[in-house]
Motif scaffolding. Structure first.
Motif: not given
Length: 101
Positions: A89-101
């Motif tokens: 998984l792309n950590p940057t993408t997951i961090i962004v989704k984490n912030i959005q959630t």
């Protein structure tokens, strides 16, 4: 464009918080904050599905997530990303989704 700037600031703040949390072991942070007892398993699964896949989170789980807190959520996401099963998984993408959630 203003949304992009706010979004960038949030990502930088999250990464900074993440770097500070990295000084402690994730398990220690989870234990100190009682993260394992703050949220029910169904909502944990729903939240992680929302972060790691493209799914919405229900109002019930959103309320539990607010009680769960940013420290617990960020630490558990970080611990998950460190797991070899999630290395692709792309950590940057997951961090962004984490912030959005």
């Amino acid at each position: 464009m203003p949304n992009l700037n706010v979004y960038s600031v949030l990502v930088v703040l999250f990464l900074t918080c993440w770097a500070v949390m990295a000084t402690k072991e994730n398990d220690q942070i989870i234990k100190e904050n009682n993260c394992e007892t703050k949220m029910g398993l169904p909502c944990v699964l729903e939240t992680f599905t929302a972060i790691f896949k493209t799914v919405s989170i229900s109002n019930k789980c959103c309320s539990e997530l607010l009680t769960f807190g940013k420290v617990c959520q960020s630490t558990l996401v970080k611990r998950t990303l460190e797991n070899h099963l999630f290395k692709s998984l792309n950590p940057t993408t997951i961090i962004v989704k984490n912030i959005q959630t």
